[in-house]
Write a protein that holds these residues in place. Sequence first.
Motif, short mmCIF file in Angstrom:
data_model
loop_
_atom_site.label_atom_id
_atom_site.label_comp_id
_atom_site.label_asym_id
_atom_site.label_seq_id
_atom_site.Cartn_x
_atom_site.Cartn_y
_atom_site.Cartn_z
N GLU A 5 0.70 -1.09 -0.56
CA GLU A 5 -0.64 -0.34 -0.26
C GLU A 5 1.42 1.50 0.13
O GLU A 5 1.90 1.48 0.78
CB GLU A 5 -0.76 -0.14 1.36
CG GLU A 5 -2.41 1.40 1.57
CD GLU A 5 -2.49 1.67 2.65
OE1 GLU A 5 -3.23 2.51 2.16
OE2 GLU A 5 -2.87 0.24 3.06
N THR A 6 1.20 2.25 -1.35
CA THR A 6 1.76 2.69 -1.12
C THR A 6 0.71 4.43 -1.10
O THR A 6 -0.15 4.66 -1.98
CB THR A 6 2.28 2.89 -3.05
OG1 THR A 6 3.57 1.66 -2.29
CG2 THR A 6 3.67 4.10 -2.43
N ARG A 7 1.04 5.51 -0.02
CA ARG A 7 -0.10 6.54 -0.36
C ARG A 7 0.87 7.97 -1.37
O ARG A 7 1.75 7.41 -1.58
CB ARG A 7 -0.83 7.05 1.33
CG ARG A 7 -1.18 5.69 1.76
CD ARG A 7 -1.64 4.71 1.53
NE ARG A 7 -2.87 5.82 1.34
CZ ARG A 7 -4.33 5.76 1.33
NH1 ARG A 7 -4.64 3.90 0.79
NH2 ARG A 7 -5.29 5.89 0.82
N HIS A 8 -0.08 7.80 -2.60
CA HIS A 8 0.08 9.29 -2.78
C HIS A 8 -0.60 11.02 -1.77
O HIS A 8 -2.16 11.04 -2.07
CB HIS A 8 -0.51 9.91 -4.28
CG HIS A 8 -0.09 10.76 -4.87
ND1 HIS A 8 1.36 11.36 -5.14
CD2 HIS A 8 -0.85 11.73 -4.86
CE1 HIS A 8 1.34 12.77 -5.69
NE2 HIS A 8 -0.40 12.81 -6.02
N ILE A 9 0.18 11.59 -1.67
CA ILE A 9 -0.42 11.63 -0.74
C ILE A 9 -0.64 13.71 -1.46
O ILE A 9 0.96 14.04 -1.06
CB ILE A 9 -0.16 12.19 0.81
CG1 ILE A 9 -0.75 11.10 1.78
CG2 ILE A 9 -0.64 13.52 1.78
CD1 ILE A 9 -0.15 10.80 2.66
N GLU A 10 -1.12 14.78 -1.29
CA GLU A 10 -1.09 16.34 -1.77
C GLU A 10 -1.17 17.08 -0.65
O GLU A 10 -2.24 16.70 -0.17
CB GLU A 10 -2.17 16.59 -2.87
CG GLU A 10 -1.43 15.34 -3.93
CD GLU A 10 -2.22 15.49 -5.71
OE1 GLU A 10 -2.83 16.62 -5.60
OE2 GLU A 10 -1.38 15.35 -6.00
N LEU A 11 -0.85 17.42 -0.39
CA LEU A 11 -0.33 18.89 0.72
C LEU A 11 0.05 20.42 0.65
O LEU A 11 0.45 20.96 -0.07
CB LEU A 11 0.65 18.05 2.19
CG LEU A 11 0.87 16.99 2.04
CD1 LEU A 11 1.88 16.70 3.70
CD2 LEU A 11 -0.51 16.83 3.76
N SER A 12 -1.19 21.58 0.85
CA SER A 12 -1.56 22.48 0.87
C SER A 12 0.14 23.35 1.65
O SER A 12 -0.14 23.39 3.21
CB SER A 12 -2.58 23.53 1.04
OG SER A 12 -2.35 24.54 0.99
N LEU A 13 0.75 24.10 1.22
CA LEU A 13 1.67 25.12 2.04
C LEU A 13 1.15 26.52 2.26
O LEU A 13 1.58 27.31 2.02
CB LEU A 13 2.67 24.92 1.37
CG LEU A 13 3.62 23.81 0.75
CD1 LEU A 13 5.30 22.96 0.95
CD2 LEU A 13 3.37 22.82 2.58
N GLU A 14 -0.38 26.41 1.41
CA GLU A 14 -1.23 28.05 1.45
C GLU A 14 -0.10 28.73 2.95
O GLU A 14 -0.80 28.20 3.26
CB GLU A 14 -2.05 27.97 0.72
CG GLU A 14 -2.18 27.78 -1.15
CD GLU A 14 -1.96 28.44 -1.57
OE1 GLU A 14 -1.69 29.48 -1.74
OE2 GLU A 14 -1.12 27.62 -3.13
N GLY A 15 0.17 29.34 2.68
CA GLY A 15 0.07 30.68 3.66
C GLY A 15 1.40 30.65 4.48
O GLY A 15 0.83 30.47 5.59
#
Length: 384
Positions: A37-47
Amino acid sequence: MQVTDVEKVPSLFSRTNPFQAKVLKNMNLNGEGSTKETRHIELSLEGSGLSYVPGDCLGVVPDNDPELVASILEVMKWDPETAVVINKQNETLPLKEALLKHFELTLLSKKIVQQAAEFSDNEALKQLVADTEQLKAYTDGRDVLDLLSEFGPWKASAHEIVALLRKMPPRLYSIASSFAANPGEVHLTIGAVRYMAHGRERKGVCSVMCAERLNEGDTVPVFVQLNKHFNLPESSEQDIIMVGPGTGIAPFRSFIQERAVSKAAGKAWLFFGDQRSATDYLYQEELEQYQQAGALTKIDVAFSRDTAQKVYVQNKMQENSQELFAWLERGAYFYVCGDKQNMAKDVHNTLIDIIEKEGKLSREEAEAYLNGLQEQGRYQRDVY
């Protein structure tokens, strides 16, 4: 304040003051039927004011597994609301929250076992602590719950036991995106770690938190960690060779995205490997699109479980030894990312074999050639 001034201000967020990044996407990259199980995670760095370059890492501050914390509270018959001190500043938190967020519970050090022995009359524990080799063997693969449940009863308060624990360290992951291609975002490629040991299922603290308990819209504390020893060449005209099986693909996704945005003139060759092509070819569609667009010149893949004879990335390097050596002779940079235990050693030795064979050199000369590449910054490794 003008926008140009804002960009010059260093971010207020760091390892000691992480940014709460919002989860934009969290998906499993492996197909149905995969053992991984390999997760692709997208995170916001806004601000946040945070930015990064390809090769950098993201620090993630995880929480412990609530089930593990519940088991410790149960074994010790502790009140979850008991106030305990969590740092040198004498700040206190309820015990349950402290165990969830502040302390490392899955790794046992010899020091913790030795100090804990002072709170127990258990003869087996006294003998264990007296024997250095036995103690080392015991701590391998066991956690705080094992120690507390195996050697009780304990003549210690929750506060005294907690005082033995070390602070939860952040986990560092190679960033899997280019800031130029994804402004205001950072992406990660994380393999969930689960295994059986000493009669219990064990879970990677951060990887399983990301797989099981981190949902879109949640926030997670992060910071950027520079990596000065793993970077793209200064000139985008240089060729690059990237070897990144499994989650080792992460920084190379960042490299490829960056080179696509900057329309780099240099060629790029990727070696990727995993278990099965049908379920474990991470980012396949994306990589093939980059190849069609010219940002990736060549992709060689190795899937170890697809054939009777296991094929790995180093086998693919051997098959292409003549061309690989020609790239090195033309000034290509060679990168490796992933498993330190086996893969990185095998790739290193295979590279020496190739240089020896194709360069018609002795073993010593081939090793000197590779050392030369390393000194020039043309052989870089990000292994863990």
